[in-house]
Design a protein around this motif. Structure first.
Motif, PDB file in Angstrom:
ATOM      1  N   ARG A 194      -6.280  -2.129   4.919  1.00 39.42           N
ATOM      2  CA  ARG A 194      -4.913  -2.302   5.416  1.00 39.42           C
ATOM      3  C   ARG A 194      -4.744  -3.631   6.143  1.00 39.42           C
ATOM      4  O   ARG A 194      -5.620  -4.060   6.884  1.00 39.42           O
ATOM      5  CB  ARG A 194      -4.543  -1.165   6.360  1.00 39.42           C
ATOM      6  CG  ARG A 194      -4.601   0.214   5.727  1.00 39.42           C
ATOM      7  CD  ARG A 194      -4.448   1.299   6.775  1.00 39.42           C
ATOM      8  NE  ARG A 194      -4.692   2.627   6.210  1.00 39.42           N
ATOM      9  CZ  ARG A 194      -4.932   3.708   6.938  1.00 39.42           C
ATOM     10  NH1 ARG A 194      -4.952   3.631   8.266  1.00 39.42           N
ATOM     11  NH2 ARG A 194      -5.149   4.867   6.336  1.00 39.42           N
ATOM     12  N   ALA A 205      -2.124  -3.935   1.718  1.00 34.22           N
ATOM     13  CA  ALA A 205      -3.546  -3.697   1.540  1.00 34.22           C
ATOM     14  C   ALA A 205      -4.117  -4.857   0.749  1.00 34.22           C
ATOM     15  O   ALA A 205      -3.442  -5.461  -0.089  1.00 34.22           O
ATOM     16  CB  ALA A 205      -3.800  -2.388   0.797  1.00 34.22           C
ATOM     17  N   ASP A 224      -5.542   4.461   0.249  1.00 28.18           N
ATOM     18  CA  ASP A 224      -5.220   4.125   1.631  1.00 28.18           C
ATOM     19  C   ASP A 224      -6.010   4.994   2.605  1.00 28.18           C
ATOM     20  O   ASP A 224      -6.514   4.509   3.622  1.00 28.18           O
ATOM     21  CB  ASP A 224      -3.717   4.319   1.858  1.00 28.18           C
ATOM     22  CG  ASP A 224      -3.277   3.879   3.244  1.00 28.18           C
ATOM     23  OD1 ASP A 224      -3.435   2.698   3.569  1.00 28.18           O
ATOM     24  OD2 ASP A 224      -2.771   4.742   3.995  1.00 28.18           O
ATOM     25  N   ARG A 256       0.840  -1.197   0.000  1.00 27.84           N
ATOM     26  CA  ARG A 256       0.000   0.000   0.000  1.00 27.84           C
ATOM     27  C   ARG A 256       0.875   1.247   0.000  1.00 27.84           C
ATOM     28  O   ARG A 256       2.072   1.191   0.286  1.00 27.84           O
ATOM     29  CB  ARG A 256      -0.929   0.005   1.208  1.00 27.84           C
ATOM     30  CG  ARG A 256      -0.253   0.184   2.559  1.00 27.84           C
ATOM     31  CD  ARG A 256      -1.289   0.125   3.688  1.00 27.84           C
ATOM     32  NE  ARG A 256      -0.700   0.301   5.018  1.00 27.84           N
ATOM     33  CZ  ARG A 256      -0.610   1.464   5.646  1.00 27.84           C
ATOM     34  NH1 ARG A 256      -1.046   2.572   5.053  1.00 27.84           N
ATOM     35  NH2 ARG A 256      -0.071   1.542   6.851  1.00 27.84           N
ATOM     36  N   TRP A 299     -11.068  -1.623  -2.913  1.00 30.88           N
ATOM     37  CA  TRP A 299     -10.319  -1.666  -1.660  1.00 30.88           C
ATOM     38  C   TRP A 299     -11.239  -2.075  -0.540  1.00 30.88           C
ATOM     39  O   TRP A 299     -11.142  -1.596   0.553  1.00 30.88           O
ATOM     40  CB  TRP A 299      -9.736  -0.280  -1.382  1.00 30.88           C
ATOM     41  CG  TRP A 299      -9.017   0.250  -2.542  1.00 30.88           C
ATOM     42  CD1 TRP A 299      -9.513   1.087  -3.473  1.00 30.88           C
ATOM     43  CD2 TRP A 299      -7.691  -0.054  -2.927  1.00 30.88           C
ATOM     44  NE1 TRP A 299      -8.574   1.339  -4.420  1.00 30.88           N
ATOM     45  CE2 TRP A 299      -7.445   0.655  -4.106  1.00 30.88           C
ATOM     46  CE3 TRP A 299      -6.680  -0.856  -2.396  1.00 30.88           C
ATOM     47  CZ2 TRP A 299      -6.237   0.586  -4.758  1.00 30.88           C
ATOM     48  CZ3 TRP A 299      -5.483  -0.912  -3.046  1.00 30.88           C
ATOM     49  CH2 TRP A 299      -5.260  -0.205  -4.215  1.00 30.88           C
TER      50      TRP A 299
END
Length: 511
Positions: free
Chosen positions: A300, A306, A293, A286, A501
């Motif tokens: 995370r 990540a 992020d 990451r 993500w």
């Protein structure tokens, strides 16, 4: 600058996201296991690169002495940040063609997080080692840890990118594939648009075809649109690339429990993904404080990693595999690489060919395959179509409600030049689109490589300078570099958006 369908909502691409077309990604929070020293269980976590390397047979390549050494992979993406795992000497900065390039503090580095994540999957490593050392699960090891990773940045810190920037990047890679002993044999393009024209005339499709004809395997993310469309993203839709879908390995070596996630784009009988690779909950590096992020802290894992999902990640896995295969068999043509990887893939149970293509890659079998003479019957394109049509619904916009917005559209590139498709196509085919630091007459970079210390070199950035006559309203080139005018909307719902993500995906051109 933001990417959006004009005049309404804006979209992005990534690992489960899409902008002007980078593949979408989904980041998912999972409890960390620090036993390995990495912050997660390197042998038990299905998203660990140790596990992925075992699933696709990359560890068999290491055992045979192949690590990607001497093979270059060009990553055309949002940049690569020098975080631990990408600082051991195998990352080279090519040109920065992004909107960030005009600020020395943001040139080359990844302010978003997509490119760094993919770079670590392709060629990450904490230190250079022997082939046998990469079998150690306590080490962080990308799929091809000794490959030359060439960072060609096109996406800004918010993911914004126009298709013309990607075309310029591909042209640069083709012309400079043999520079500095880089030996670029692979392009990773986890990006795509919903072009409204055939690949027979589309300029982005023509650019990747030109790379293919010059000995470069183009690995393109298929997209993260699921069954909402039957069309692969452009240029994955072009038959002269290696189009990749995502699969979920369930964390085992066996293919009996493998599946294709519902968000990996369906294809048609005429064109679907060529194969699949692990693309679910992949653990990559990451960028602390980067856009992804900051907006998705739940992704995370430990201090450095990540978790993300998308055809972007799957494409990065295959790019690493292609580098291993090129080291083992350096005389292969792109068509032979495609034939070997698809011919040695393992089909999944109860999964449609429209979703999996030939199945999931298996380097154990690929390394033993005997190359065949391949003549691809698919016709080649002309590149003489519309640049605006190549954008599809994805447009970059400068300005805001206060200053007024200007949308880049029509037959003009992001550098403010009128687009003459026929002239560009000939220059591209002849490997003359770039001359020193000029692309089609616009000065975008300095003239070449510069020593940046530590035995490393980088392609020098420069202030963008264009002929300045192309934009009809006279507004685009004058306003595009104004401070504070770029929005983050481009990395949204199709290929490279916020869901990458998580446990889902996003879109903005990045998959």
């Amino acid at each position: 600058m933001n990417g959006r369908p004009a005049p309404a909502g804006r979209r992005l691409a990534a690992a489960a996201v899409t902008t002007t077309a980078l593949a979408s990604v989904v980041f998912t929070a999972v409890p960390a296991n620090a036993a390995s020293g990495l912050g997660y269980d390197a042998t038990g976590d299905k998203g660990s690169l140790n596990n992925i390397a075992q699933v696709v047979g990359a560890q068999a390549a290491y055992a045979a002495g192949y690590t990607g050494k001497g093979v270059g992979v060009a990553l055309i993406d949002t940049g690569v940040s020098p975080v631990p795992g990408l600082t051991s000497g195998n990352v080279v900065n090519g040109p920065d063609l992004s909107f960030d390039s005009q600020d020395p503090s943001t040139a080359h580095v990844d302010g978003f997080g997509h490119g760094t994540h993919l770079a670590s999957i392709i060629a990450g490593r904490d230190v250079a080692g022997t082939p046998a050392s990469y079998l150690d699960p306590s080490r962080y090891t990308g799929v091809a840890p000794d490959a030359n990773l060439v960072n060609v940045k096109v996406g800004a810190s918010n993911g914004d990118v126009d298709v013309s920037q990607v075309i310029a990047a591909i042209d640069w890679v083709v012309q400079h594939r043999k520079d500095e002993a880089l030996n670029i044999r692979v392009i990773n393009l986890s990006y795509g648009t919903d072009s409204v024209q055939s690949s027979m005339v589309d300029p982005l499709a023509y650019a990747v075809e030109n790379a293919w004809r010059n000995g470069i395997v183009v690995v393109a993310a298929g997209g993260n649109e699921g069954d909402t469309t039957t069309n692969l993203a452009n240029p994955a839709s072009d038959p002269h690339v290696l189009a990749v879908g995502a699969m979920d390995s369930a964390g085992t070596d066996s293919t009996t429990d493998d599946t294709v996630p519902s968000w990996s784009t369906d294809g048609t009988d005429q064109r679907h993904v060529d194969l699949t690779a692990p693309g679910v909950s992949v653990l990559g590096l990451r960028v602390p404080g980067g856009t992804a992020d900051s907006e998705h802290p739940q992704a995370r894992v430990g201090d450095r990693f990540a978790r993300a999902s998308g055809t972007s990640m799957a494409a990065a896995v295959v790019s690493g595999e292609a580098a291993l295969l090129f080291q083992a068999k350096p005389d292969l043509t792109p068509d032979q690489v495609k034939q070997i990887l698809t011919g040695s893939a393992n089909g999944l149970n109860n999964v449609s060919t429209l979703l999996e293509g030939a199945g999931t890659t298996d380097l154990r079998k690929a390394l033993k395959a005997v190359p065949k003479t391949v003549v691809d019957p698919a016709p080649w394109g002309t590149g003489t179509g519309s640049l605006e049509a190549a954008r599809g619904n994805f447009h970059v916009v400068v300005g805001d409600a206060t200053t007024g917005e200007t949308t880049l559209s029509g037959e003009v590139d992001v550098f403010g030049q009128a687009w003459d498709a026929g002239t560009w196509a000939k220059l591209s085919k002849d490997r003359k689109a770039w001359h020193d630091g000029d692309w089609r007459g616009a000065t975008l970079t300095a003239k070449g490589w510069k020593d940046v210390g530590g035995g490393r070199k980088a392609w020098v950035t420069a202030s963008w300078s264009t002929p300045g006559t192309a934009v009809a309203d006279g507004d685009w080139s004058a306003r595009m570099w104004r401070d504070g005018t770029w929005s983050a909307r481009m990395w949204r719902d199709s290929m490279w958006s916020a869901r990458m993500w998580r446990g889902g995906f996003t879109s903005a051109g990045w998959f």
